[in-house]
Design an enzyme around this catalytic site. Structure first.
Site, PDB file in Angstrom:
ATOM      1  N   ALA A  33     -80.281 -53.712   6.369  1.00 34.59           N
ATOM      2  CA  ALA A  33     -80.529 -52.294   6.055  1.00 34.59           C
ATOM      3  C   ALA A  33     -81.893 -51.837   6.550  1.00 34.59           C
ATOM      4  O   ALA A  33     -82.129 -50.650   6.741  1.00 34.59           O
ATOM      5  CB  ALA A  33     -80.423 -52.082   4.544  1.00 34.59           C
ATOM      6  N   ARG A  45     -72.340 -47.253 -21.367  1.00 32.47           N
ATOM      7  CA  ARG A  45     -71.912 -46.719 -22.657  1.00 32.47           C
ATOM      8  C   ARG A  45     -72.242 -47.717 -23.753  1.00 32.47           C
ATOM      9  O   ARG A  45     -72.496 -47.360 -24.882  1.00 32.47           O
ATOM     10  CB  ARG A  45     -70.415 -46.444 -22.645  1.00 32.47           C
ATOM     11  CG  ARG A  45     -70.083 -45.184 -21.861  1.00 32.47           C
ATOM     12  CD  ARG A  45     -68.606 -44.916 -21.839  1.00 32.47           C
ATOM     13  NE  ARG A  45     -68.006 -45.457 -20.643  1.00 32.47           N
ATOM     14  CZ  ARG A  45     -67.093 -44.822 -19.908  1.00 32.47           C
ATOM     15  NH1 ARG A  45     -66.670 -43.641 -20.262  1.00 32.47           N
ATOM     16  NH2 ARG A  45     -66.586 -45.365 -18.837  1.00 32.47           N
ATOM     17  N   GLU A 129     -66.222 -45.902   0.484  1.00 34.24           N
ATOM     18  CA  GLU A 129     -65.444 -46.970   1.116  1.00 34.24           C
ATOM     19  C   GLU A 129     -64.629 -47.755   0.093  1.00 34.24           C
ATOM     20  O   GLU A 129     -63.494 -48.179   0.361  1.00 34.24           O
ATOM     21  CB  GLU A 129     -66.402 -47.930   1.854  1.00 34.24           C
ATOM     22  CG  GLU A 129     -65.735 -49.048   2.601  1.00 34.24           C
ATOM     23  CD  GLU A 129     -64.836 -48.555   3.741  1.00 34.24           C
ATOM     24  OE1 GLU A 129     -65.360 -48.059   4.733  1.00 34.24           O
ATOM     25  OE2 GLU A 129     -63.601 -48.678   3.607  1.00 34.24           O
ATOM     26  N   GLY A 187     -55.409 -59.039 -14.894  1.00 38.60           N
ATOM     27  CA  GLY A 187     -56.438 -58.010 -14.695  1.00 38.60           C
ATOM     28  C   GLY A 187     -56.298 -57.231 -13.397  1.00 38.60           C
ATOM     29  O   GLY A 187     -57.240 -56.580 -12.956  1.00 38.60           O
ATOM     30  N   GLU A 190     -54.434 -51.132 -13.226  1.00 38.40           N
ATOM     31  CA  GLU A 190     -55.354 -50.108 -13.705  1.00 38.40           C
ATOM     32  C   GLU A 190     -55.318 -50.105 -15.229  1.00 38.40           C
ATOM     33  O   GLU A 190     -54.351 -50.591 -15.828  1.00 38.40           O
ATOM     34  CB  GLU A 190     -54.905 -48.726 -13.215  1.00 38.40           C
ATOM     35  CG  GLU A 190     -54.950 -48.539 -11.714  1.00 38.40           C
ATOM     36  CD  GLU A 190     -56.358 -48.489 -11.163  1.00 38.40           C
ATOM     37  OE1 GLU A 190     -57.120 -47.590 -11.532  1.00 38.40           O
ATOM     38  OE2 GLU A 190     -56.709 -49.368 -10.353  1.00 38.40           O
ATOM     39  N   LYS A 205     -54.791 -42.856  -2.937  1.00 37.82           N
ATOM     40  CA  LYS A 205     -55.417 -43.509  -1.766  1.00 37.82           C
ATOM     41  C   LYS A 205     -54.849 -42.958  -0.459  1.00 37.82           C
ATOM     42  O   LYS A 205     -55.604 -42.698   0.482  1.00 37.82           O
ATOM     43  CB  LYS A 205     -55.206 -45.024  -1.859  1.00 37.82           C
ATOM     44  CG  LYS A 205     -55.995 -45.659  -3.022  1.00 37.82           C
ATOM     45  CD  LYS A 205     -55.544 -47.090  -3.253  1.00 37.82           C
ATOM     46  CE  LYS A 205     -56.303 -47.758  -4.392  1.00 37.82           C
ATOM     47  NZ  LYS A 205     -55.681 -49.011  -4.842  1.00 37.82           N
ATOM     48  N   GLY A 302     -60.709 -56.329  -7.082  1.00 39.48           N
ATOM     49  CA  GLY A 302     -61.507 -57.501  -7.459  1.00 39.48           C
ATOM     50  C   GLY A 302     -62.987 -57.169  -7.383  1.00 39.48           C
ATOM     51  O   GLY A 302     -63.413 -56.301  -6.606  1.00 39.48           O
TER      52      GLY A 302
HETATM   53  N1  HSE Z   1     -55.022 -51.133  -9.532  1.00 36.29           N
HETATM   54  C1  HSE Z   1     -55.454 -51.143  -8.176  1.00 36.29           C
HETATM   55  C2  HSE Z   1     -54.501 -52.067  -7.424  1.00 36.29           C
HETATM   56  C3  HSE Z   1     -56.876 -51.628  -8.100  1.00 36.29           C
HETATM   57  O1  HSE Z   1     -53.650 -52.723  -8.039  1.00 36.29           O
HETATM   58  O2  HSE Z   1     -54.581 -52.125  -6.206  1.00 36.29           O
HETATM   59  C4  HSE Z   1     -57.674 -51.163  -6.951  1.00 36.29           C
HETATM   60  O3  HSE Z   1     -57.610 -49.826  -6.668  1.00 36.29           O
END
Ligand code: HSE
Length: 436
Positions: A33, A45, A129, A187, A190, A205, A302
């Site tokens: 950079a 929070r 990005e 995990g 969403e 997206k 991730g």
């Molecule tokens: N929930 C989204 C997925 C995570 O499963 O791709 C990243 O946007």
């Protein structure tokens, strides 16, 4: 050169990952950079959890509001997700003269115009990005690497959760609900998994990608969005028997009469590279008139993969912060006063090929009636599979693949087929893309 000072809003998966990678690779990043990138504030929070997450690193933790107001901060990294308070905080940060890096695809898809206008008026950068396909630098590729091309179409596996579910259903023969529970436990999903399984996350997206690819406004509300909840095991099986895999694709395609913008389960030939993208991985195929087809593959979610994209944006900010705003890449790749007016086409006007599964009586004349209806509606058959009825059954499944046609023709044909006395269930419609 003086360091770039950043404030991170939220130290969850993406914020925490950004903290880790900046801490781990800070020296290398600074060599690239040309200046250090320093975290000078964390807005949380739950301050105690944030302090614990930083395991001993002494960075001031404050409220979200204090962070966007802090005179020390040059750039706000928003990793809270969701519409509010993220939107208000970003607008306040911009009003306070701060650049913004965000991973928030839902917010940009719905309110990007307002955020970019506010940022343009103040001369601030908003970089995102990380909002599409996690660690894959697809925004950079479309906005900069492919700038010479007239983009013809984009087709992407841009939701890892649904790709994981479809992969597991196909390879292990598991039912949808079992795999969804597993995806949630791992995990991937969403906070509200309906955003994943109903195709909304992929819709957010692909509308960002379409805006960048074609120079059209952000158009999520005009996209046709279908998820994977209605996919049945037998369709995955039949598709496979015919040489196809079912993937949830985000598709943006330029046509003479407008732009197709759609998310739906799609049959694609099993031999395509993108058909073999399995599990939570993402891939985006871009067809440009000059470069031809280019394919981008990698982790779509991730902590550190998404942090990689966030930090790439931070490095861009570090390099551009002193440059005149007119030297920057436009937020959505095209200059805001040169945005196109092509309409987004209604789903009835979309042109593609189709997979139709019919449950019909197994007796003479049934197929003849069906093929007559198809011909009357200008539908040409590409392949046909008739299953042997189960022992003692008088009904059978017929699977038809059509050549490309306009969707309204297929809808009309389905209505006529469902009206036949020999049709025993609603016709299953899936779209098919050859991606050639
Ligand atoms: N929930 C989204 C997925 C995570 O499963 O791709 C990243 O946007």
């Amino acid at each position: 050169m003086k360091p770039l000072k950043i404030g991170i809003l939220g130290l969850g998966t993406v914020g925490g990952g950004t903290f880790d990678v900046l801490t781990r690779n800070g020296n290398e990043i600074s060599r690239r950079a040309g200046r250090d990138i320093q975290i000078v504030a964390v807005g949380a929070r739950n301050p105690e959890r944030a302090i614990k997450r930083m395991s001993g690193v002494a960075i001031p933790v404050m409220s979200l509001e204090q962070t966007v107001a802090s005179p020390d901060v040059d750039v706000i990294v928003e990793t809270l997700g969701g519409y509010e308070p993220a939107k208000s905080l970003i607008l306040k940060a911009i009003a306070n003269g701060k650049h913004v890096v965000t991973a928030n695809k839902a917010l940009l898809a719905m309110h990007g115009d307002e955020i970019f206008s506010a940022a343009r008026a103040k001369g601030m950068i908003v970089a995102f990005e990380a909002a599409v396909a996690g660690g894959i630098p697809i925004i950079k590729a479309l906005r900069e690497g492919l700038v010479a091309n007239r983009i013809e179409w984009i087709a992407g596996i841009i939701n890892g959760t649904t790709n994981f579910i479809l992969s597991e259903m196909r390879s292990k023969g598991l039912p949808f609900e079992t795999v969804l529970a597993d995806a949630q436990a791992k995990g991937y999903a969403e906070a509200d998994p309906t955003f994943d399984i109903e195709g909304i996350d992929a819709g957010h997206k692909v509308s960002i990608l379409a805006a960048i690819a074609f120079g059209i406004p952000l158009s999520f509300e005009k996209a046709h969005v279908e998820g994977i909840t209605k996919i049945q095991a037998q369709d995955i099986r039949y598709a496979e028997e015919m040489g196809y895999r079912i993937k949830l694709l985000g598709i943006a395609r330029r046509r003479e009469n407008g732009i197709e913008l759609r998310v739906h389960p799609t049959l694609i030939p099993a031999k395509r590279l993108i058909a073999n993208v399995e599990g939570v991985m993402n891939a985006v195929l871009v067809k440009g008139d000059a470069a031809g087809a280019t394919l981008y593959y990698g982790p779509g979610a991730g902590a550190t993969a998404t942090a990689s994209a966030v930090i790439a944006d931070l490095v861009d900010v570090a390099r551009l912060i002193d440059a005149d705003a007119s030297h920057r890449v436009p937020y959505l790749a095209f200059h805001h006063d040169r945005i196109g007016t092509e309409p987004v086409l209604a789903i009835d006007e979309v042109q593609t090929s189709y997979y139709l599964r019919l449950r019909v009586d197994d007796k003479p004349g049934v197929l003849a009636d069906i093929t007559r209806i198809l011909a009357d509606n200008h539908l040409s058959i590409d392949a046909l599979l008739q299953k042997e009825p189960d022992e003692g059954e008088a009904q059978t499944d017929i699977i038809l693949l059509t050549h490309e046609t306009v969707e309204k023709n297929v809808r009309r044909a389905i209505a006529a087929i469902e009206a036949l006395a020999t049709t025993r269930a609603k016709v299953v419609l899936l779209r098919l893309e050859n991606l050639a």
